[in-house]
Design a protein around this motif. Structure first.
Motif, PDB file in Angstrom:
ATOM      1  N   ALA A  88       0.758  -1.143  -0.042  1.00  0.00           N
ATOM      2  CA  ALA A  88       0.021   0.054   0.159  1.00  0.00           C
ATOM      3  C   ALA A  88       0.868   1.200  -0.019  1.00  0.00           C
ATOM      4  O   ALA A  88       1.406   1.531   0.943  1.00  0.00           O
ATOM      5  CB  ALA A  88      -1.010  -0.027   1.192  1.00  0.00           C
ATOM      6  N   THR A  89       1.368   1.634  -1.313  1.00  0.00           N
ATOM      7  CA  THR A  89       2.060   2.759  -1.162  1.00  0.00           C
ATOM      8  C   THR A  89       1.240   4.092  -0.901  1.00  0.00           C
ATOM      9  O   THR A  89       0.339   4.134  -0.947  1.00  0.00           O
ATOM     10  CB  THR A  89       2.619   2.913  -2.758  1.00  0.00           C
ATOM     11  OG1 THR A  89       1.593   3.429  -3.675  1.00  0.00           O
ATOM     12  CG2 THR A  89       3.390   1.658  -3.327  1.00  0.00           C
ATOM     13  N   GLU A  90       2.327   5.148  -0.594  1.00  0.00           N
ATOM     14  CA  GLU A  90       1.590   6.499  -0.325  1.00  0.00           C
ATOM     15  C   GLU A  90       0.765   7.062  -1.276  1.00  0.00           C
ATOM     16  O   GLU A  90      -0.388   7.476  -1.135  1.00  0.00           O
ATOM     17  CB  GLU A  90       2.559   7.389   0.265  1.00  0.00           C
ATOM     18  CG  GLU A  90       3.193   7.216   1.601  1.00  0.00           C
ATOM     19  CD  GLU A  90       4.624   7.430   1.862  1.00  0.00           C
ATOM     20  OE1 GLU A  90       4.924   8.340   1.440  1.00  0.00           O
ATOM     21  OE2 GLU A  90       5.464   6.717   2.408  1.00  0.00           O
ATOM     22  N   PRO A  91       1.246   7.051  -2.599  1.00  0.00           N
ATOM     23  CA  PRO A  91       0.494   7.714  -3.226  1.00  0.00           C
ATOM     24  C   PRO A  91      -0.868   7.062  -3.688  1.00  0.00           C
ATOM     25  O   PRO A  91      -1.680   7.346  -3.900  1.00  0.00           O
ATOM     26  CB  PRO A  91       1.266   7.517  -4.808  1.00  0.00           C
ATOM     27  CG  PRO A  91       2.735   7.341  -4.358  1.00  0.00           C
ATOM     28  CD  PRO A  91       2.607   6.751  -3.078  1.00  0.00           C
ATOM     29  N   SER A  92      -0.801   5.573  -3.623  1.00  0.00           N
ATOM     30  CA  SER A  92      -2.233   4.716  -3.814  1.00  0.00           C
ATOM     31  C   SER A  92      -2.905   4.896  -2.512  1.00  0.00           C
ATOM     32  O   SER A  92      -4.268   5.223  -2.719  1.00  0.00           O
ATOM     33  CB  SER A  92      -1.539   3.220  -3.657  1.00  0.00           C
ATOM     34  OG  SER A  92      -2.786   2.379  -4.057  1.00  0.00           O
ATOM     35  N   VAL A  93      -2.403   5.102  -1.415  1.00  0.00           N
ATOM     36  CA  VAL A  93      -3.417   5.278  -0.189  1.00  0.00           C
ATOM     37  C   VAL A  93      -4.073   6.742  -0.648  1.00  0.00           C
ATOM     38  O   VAL A  93      -5.053   6.829  -0.307  1.00  0.00           O
ATOM     39  CB  VAL A  93      -2.760   5.443   1.210  1.00  0.00           C
ATOM     40  CG1 VAL A  93      -3.415   5.951   2.172  1.00  0.00           C
ATOM     41  CG2 VAL A  93      -2.083   4.014   1.514  1.00  0.00           C
ATOM     42  N   VAL A  94      -3.233   7.508  -0.767  1.00  0.00           N
ATOM     43  CA  VAL A  94      -4.095   9.041  -1.144  1.00  0.00           C
ATOM     44  C   VAL A  94      -5.055   8.881  -2.232  1.00  0.00           C
ATOM     45  O   VAL A  94      -6.125   9.381  -1.993  1.00  0.00           O
ATOM     46  CB  VAL A  94      -2.776  10.059  -1.486  1.00  0.00           C
ATOM     47  CG1 VAL A  94      -3.642  11.311  -1.936  1.00  0.00           C
ATOM     48  CG2 VAL A  94      -2.121  10.367  -0.237  1.00  0.00           C
ATOM     49  N   ARG A  95      -4.769   8.251  -3.211  1.00  0.00           N
ATOM     50  CA  ARG A  95      -5.600   7.820  -4.228  1.00  0.00           C
ATOM     51  C   ARG A  95      -6.971   7.257  -3.984  1.00  0.00           C
ATOM     52  O   ARG A  95      -8.127   7.856  -4.289  1.00  0.00           O
ATOM     53  CB  ARG A  95      -5.035   7.050  -5.453  1.00  0.00           C
ATOM     54  CG  ARG A  95      -5.611   7.259  -6.864  1.00  0.00           C
ATOM     55  CD  ARG A  95      -4.802   6.821  -8.055  1.00  0.00           C
ATOM     56  NE  ARG A  95      -4.652   5.366  -8.203  1.00  0.00           N
ATOM     57  CZ  ARG A  95      -5.824   4.996  -9.195  1.00  0.00           C
ATOM     58  NH1 ARG A  95      -6.490   5.857  -9.469  1.00  0.00           N
ATOM     59  NH2 ARG A  95      -6.020   3.705  -9.375  1.00  0.00           N
ATOM     60  N   ILE A  96      -6.818   6.220  -3.146  1.00  0.00           N
ATOM     61  CA  ILE A  96      -7.990   5.510  -2.478  1.00  0.00           C
ATOM     62  C   ILE A  96      -8.913   6.518  -1.640  1.00  0.00           C
ATOM     63  O   ILE A  96     -10.116   6.775  -1.924  1.00  0.00           O
ATOM     64  CB  ILE A  96      -7.847   4.078  -1.745  1.00  0.00           C
ATOM     65  CG1 ILE A  96      -6.860   3.227  -2.611  1.00  0.00           C
ATOM     66  CG2 ILE A  96      -8.788   3.679  -1.054  1.00  0.00           C
ATOM     67  CD1 ILE A  96      -7.737   2.468  -3.500  1.00  0.00           C
ATOM     68  N   CYS A  97      -8.183   7.108  -0.855  1.00  0.00           N
ATOM     69  CA  CYS A  97      -8.974   8.117   0.225  1.00  0.00           C
ATOM     70  C   CYS A  97      -9.585   9.229  -0.805  1.00  0.00           C
ATOM     71  O   CYS A  97     -10.909   9.637  -0.454  1.00  0.00           O
ATOM     72  CB  CYS A  97      -7.872   8.779   0.928  1.00  0.00           C
ATOM     73  SG  CYS A  97      -7.319   7.742   2.282  1.00  0.00           S
ATOM     74  N   ARG A  98      -8.920   9.547  -1.703  1.00  0.00           N
ATOM     75  CA  ARG A  98      -9.420  10.804  -2.635  1.00  0.00           C
ATOM     76  C   ARG A  98     -10.733  10.184  -3.217  1.00  0.00           C
ATOM     77  O   ARG A  98     -11.885  10.909  -3.314  1.00  0.00           O
ATOM     78  CB  ARG A  98      -8.490  11.379  -3.465  1.00  0.00           C
ATOM     79  CG  ARG A  98      -8.957  12.395  -4.207  1.00  0.00           C
ATOM     80  CD  ARG A  98      -7.949  12.927  -5.134  1.00  0.00           C
ATOM     81  NE  ARG A  98      -8.382  13.929  -6.216  1.00  0.00           N
ATOM     82  CZ  ARG A  98      -7.700  15.036  -6.628  1.00  0.00           C
ATOM     83  NH1 ARG A  98      -6.626  15.074  -5.783  1.00  0.00           N
ATOM     84  NH2 ARG A  98      -8.111  15.800  -7.450  1.00  0.00           N
ATOM     85  N   TYR A  99     -10.458   8.929  -3.758  1.00  0.00           N
ATOM     86  CA  TYR A  99     -11.632   8.579  -4.357  1.00  0.00           C
ATOM     87  C   TYR A  99     -13.090   8.309  -3.625  1.00  0.00           C
ATOM     88  O   TYR A  99     -14.060   8.471  -3.956  1.00  0.00           O
ATOM     89  CB  TYR A  99     -11.446   7.141  -4.995  1.00  0.00           C
ATOM     90  CG  TYR A  99     -12.388   6.426  -6.084  1.00  0.00           C
ATOM     91  CD1 TYR A  99     -12.544   7.381  -7.342  1.00  0.00           C
ATOM     92  CD2 TYR A  99     -13.170   5.780  -5.808  1.00  0.00           C
ATOM     93  CE1 TYR A  99     -13.352   6.927  -8.416  1.00  0.00           C
ATOM     94  CE2 TYR A  99     -14.124   5.181  -6.761  1.00  0.00           C
ATOM     95  CZ  TYR A  99     -14.112   5.907  -7.990  1.00  0.00           C
ATOM     96  OH  TYR A  99     -15.261   5.443  -8.951  1.00  0.00           O
ATOM     97  N   VAL A 100     -12.708   7.673  -2.207  1.00  0.00           N
ATOM     98  CA  VAL A 100     -13.716   7.531  -1.364  1.00  0.00           C
ATOM     99  C   VAL A 100     -14.342   8.816  -1.097  1.00  0.00           C
ATOM    100  O   VAL A 100     -15.445   8.901  -0.822  1.00  0.00           O
ATOM    101  CB  VAL A 100     -12.994   6.656   0.002  1.00  0.00           C
ATOM    102  CG1 VAL A 100     -14.250   6.913   0.997  1.00  0.00           C
ATOM    103  CG2 VAL A 100     -12.894   5.405  -0.343  1.00  0.00           C
ATOM    104  N   TYR A 101     -13.428   9.866  -0.708  1.00  0.00           N
ATOM    105  CA  TYR A 101     -14.068  11.119  -0.426  1.00  0.00           C
ATOM    106  C   TYR A 101     -14.850  11.727  -1.487  1.00  0.00           C
ATOM    107  O   TYR A 101     -16.044  12.348  -1.265  1.00  0.00           O
ATOM    108  CB  TYR A 101     -12.829  12.378  -0.158  1.00  0.00           C
ATOM    109  CG  TYR A 101     -13.219  13.513   0.121  1.00  0.00           C
ATOM    110  CD1 TYR A 101     -13.482  13.867   1.482  1.00  0.00           C
ATOM    111  CD2 TYR A 101     -13.384  14.629  -0.693  1.00  0.00           C
ATOM    112  CE1 TYR A 101     -13.959  15.266   1.841  1.00  0.00           C
ATOM    113  CE2 TYR A 101     -13.859  15.735  -0.532  1.00  0.00           C
ATOM    114  CZ  TYR A 101     -14.023  16.057   0.819  1.00  0.00           C
ATOM    115  OH  TYR A 101     -14.337  17.490   1.093  1.00  0.00           O
TER     116      TYR A 101
END
Lengths: 359, 377
Positions: B346-359
């Motif tokens: 779970a890379t940092e860019p990917s975590v941010v991407r998932i969070c952003r999508y959920v948001y």
């Protein structure tokens, strides 16, 4: 792919998958509840987990591998099995009774070891974990057997019923309840006599375990391998769909995949000394299936696999379920062939156990 | 940039000196009033593995970026299609890596089209070495509050154009959003209050500074700018004000969120427990009847493979980020929270991407460490 016949196979596969996930969660909920110290409101540090490990006992011909086997400190030993759909036929019920008696002997062996070694526990009990809707059947049957003298455990015995219980709008709990018999330790017996709700959120945050000792549904295992294990075996840079012209190519062995599955998703997370399950052989069979789906090839005879990683249509789980539904004869009730996929050690009686669950 | 008056150009070139701190550069640029259509852009970028930001790697088909020295580069962007107005436009680019090496600020003087078509695309290409943070609605609000606080009365910020998206989660419509572009003349505070009531979030807000004269009449001072949720800011004057308020406030928020994204993969963390992130919704955002819609939206996540492990009455999905092979489980088993459970990678860019999508898709959420939040640690 969408003929009604295949759809019913598909629906059944989905059901099987949900039932397996539920079972894992029920088992984790019970393990969690038994490990939980209500006075400190934390997990006890002195719990020994032996779920799925081989246990010998005087009077048992072969070693048994209980789904649930744990010691709370030096005082309480709990050995149990999961029979979510407690058997409906007498023959299978008899085999469950026999199995529980074997577990009872394991508890006895923990309490009064034959050799000069120290007892592992001072109190012990056998547990049958079943679904809420089956608890009365199970209790009636076992009570009848007890009165008939065919089921006479030497130690305490309890039936714990579990059910997923949505509350309010989307709150999801697993309710545990001792519906019959006596449990150790006594404080847990008292607590579980009333319904104990365990939040699914909390379980998921705390435990990464995704399978227990019984053979998981094929699609479930394939999804786990495809989504969570294989991508980590190739560098991040090999993805980059917008930049890399080629799909990531992943070379691996069954041993490597099995190691990741065990270390990251099995009961070994609770105790690294637990036996290696799933076995390399069973993972190899799963990887063969992926090769069969033309997602990769087998390289020569040395057991290496190479996969062309890609996004599977509809998501990997959907893809594998549909593939599986398509190969099963349409219209017929799907029978679980023992040869279908020996994902786990066949000696570990998990196959026969599953047949029981499925009855 | 060649079109800029010589004296302005000289000031900018002098100001962008690599030896200066960001705040000093902003101070040096503060008195410059840029002619239309130029703006000073300041952006916050998150970096991974490459603290020096190899922007030269960007293919020339996207933008021609030439590095002049360690921190300043020139960007040449030529429109490939029929957009003659922006051909040949170029920008001076200054990139400063911040302490820790995992974030940078970028300052440049350029025009809107070059920013949008050249630079934004260049950074998108550099993903995941460079990835954009996102500012949530409360973050944007605090940005505007800090901007307003630093202004002396009678100056006020007036929003002139607002690009917004309204999530349509609770309606049976097949559409996922209702996008809106409104030309307004409302006060920032008012706009945020309105948005909060309708599950709307802002993508970008253009503002101008107004002099409030007698009888509440707003008169523009010709100082205009823009704030984007992708953490970039622009203005044609008063750069020091913009930097010291908006950028500094946003940076603090972004760093906090970046902390949440760190060390989530279980392979890297070496621990048996999942390191889950909890998206906490203020109000009862997740209704059971929404679950199929949430599942449907997750399935449509770009560059991701999504499997629904369980759909009803709780939602359990498995997501693989096809951009780098990160994997997550997503669980909705509660009305007010959603769990993002990182798997082995779970890379940092990917975590941010998932969070952003959920948001974006599910609702106004705050992202926190789950085990801490649920009192498990």
């Amino acid at each position: 792919l969408s003929t009604p016949a295949t759809n019913s196979v598909y629906a059944e596969l989905r059901k099987e998958l949900n039932s397996y996930q539920d079972t894992v969660n029920f088992l984790l909920a019970l393990i969690h509840e038994l490990s939980w110290d209500d006075s400190t409101r934390a997990i006890r540090a002195d719990v020994t987990h032996e779920h799925g490990s081989r246990q010998n006992a005087p009077g048992n011909k072969d070693a048994v591998t209980p789904d649930l086997a744990m010691l709370l400190g030096q005082s309480d030993g709990i050995v149990g099995d999961v029979k979510i759909a407690f058997a409906r036929t007498d023959e299978r019920r008899r085999s469950i009774t026999a199995q529980l008696l074997k577990y009872d002997r394991v508890v006895s062996a923990w309490l009064t070891p034959r050799k000069a070694s120290k007892p592992r526990a001072s109190r012990g009990c056998t547990v049958l974990l079943t679904h809420h809707t089956r608890k009365v059947d199970a209790a009636e049957y076992l009570e009848q057997e007890r009165q008939g003298g065919r089921f006479n455990p030497r130690n305490a015995f309890a039936i714990v019923a579990a059910v997923r219980a949505p509350q309010g709008n989307t709150e999801e709990f697993i309710n545990l309840e001792k519906s019959y018999g006596t449990l150790v330790p006594p404080e847990k017996d008292r607590k579980l006599a009333r319904v104990v709700p365990v939040r699914l959120d909390h379980l998921t945050t705390r435990y990464a375990v995704k399978f227990y000792d019984a053979q998981p549904p094929v699609a479930y295992l394939l999804q786990l391998i495809w989504d969570n294990i294989l991508p980590t075996l190739t560098p991040e840079e090999s993805f980059r769909p917008d930049v890399q012209p080629e799909r990531p190519s992943i070379e691996t062995t069954a041993a490597e995949v099995a190691r990741h599955l065990r270390d990251s998703y099995s009961m070994r997370l609770l105790n690294p000394a637990l036996p290696e399950s799933p076995t390399v052989k069973s993972v190899s069979a799963a990887l063969d299936l992926l090769v069969g789906f033309k997602l990769g090839n087998k390289l020569g005879v040395d057991g290496n696999f190479r996969f062309q990683y890609r996004r599977l249509r509809g998501g990997s789980l959907e893809y594998f379920l549909r593939k599986q539904a398509a190969v099963n004869p349409a219209g017929k009730r799907r029978t679980r062939s023992k040869k279908q996929l020996l994902l786990f050690d066949p000696k570990a009686e998990s196959i026969s156990k599953l047949d029981n669950d499925r009855s | 940039v060649d079109e800029l008056p010589q004296d302005v150009l000289a000031t900018i070139a002098g100001a962008l000196s690599p030896s200066r701190e960001d705040a000093e550069v902003a101070g040096a640029l503060d008195r410059v009033q840029l002619p239309e259509p130029f703006r000073v852009y300041v952006a916050i970028l998150l970096l991974r593995r490459d603290p020096h930001l190899s922007i030269e790697k960007v293919p020339q088909t996207i933008a021609h970026i030439r590095r002049q020295d360690a921190s300043v580069a020139t960007v040449l962007y030529e429109a490939r299609w029929n957009e003659p107005t922006i051909r040949g436009a170029s920008a001076l680019l200054r990139i400063t890596t911040l302490a820790g090496g995992d974030a940078a600020t970028l300052m440049t003087v350029t025009t809107g089209p070059v920013w949008r078509h050249g630079l934004e695309k260049a950074f998108a290409w550099l993903y995941p070495t460079v990835y954009a943070p996102f500012l949530r609605q409360p973050d944007l609000r605090s940005v505007f509050e800090s901007m307003q606080r630093a202004l002396r009365s009678p100056l006020r910020i007036r929003l002139t154009r607002v690009s917004s998206l309204r999530r349509l989660l609770h309606t049976p419509s097949r559409r996922r959003y209702e996008s809106g572009l409104t030309w307004t003349d409302v006060d920032a505070e008012e706009a945020f209050a309105d948005a909060a009531e309708s599950s709307t979030y802002f993508r970008s807000l253009a503002f101008d500074l107004c002099d409030v004269q007698g009888k509440g009449r707003f008169v523009s001072t010709d100082i205009v700018g823009k704030v984007s949720r992708d953490a970039y800011f622009s203005s044609n004057a008063r750069i020091a004000w913009l930097y010291n308020t908006a950028v500094v406030a946003a940076l603090a928020r972004v760093r906090k969120e970046q902390e949440i994204a760190r060390n989530r993969g279980r392979l890297a963390a070496k621990g048996p427990e999942p390191r889950a992130i909890l998206a906490r919704f203020d109000t009862g955002s997740l209704q059971r009847q929404d679950l199929p819609r949430i599942a449907e939206r997750l399935r449509r996540m770009p560059s991701a493979s999504v499997s629904i492990l369980h759909g009803n009455p709780y939602l359990h999905a498995a997501i693989v980020d096809m951009k780098d092979g990160s994997a997550f489980d997503l669980l909705v088993a509660s009305e007010k929270q959603l769990l993002i459970v990182p798997q082995l990678r779970a890379t940092e860019p990917s975590v941010v991407r998932i969070c952003r999508y959920v948001y974006d898709q599910v609702g106004e959420a705050e992202f926190v460490d789950a085990s801490h939040e649920l009192g498990l640690r």
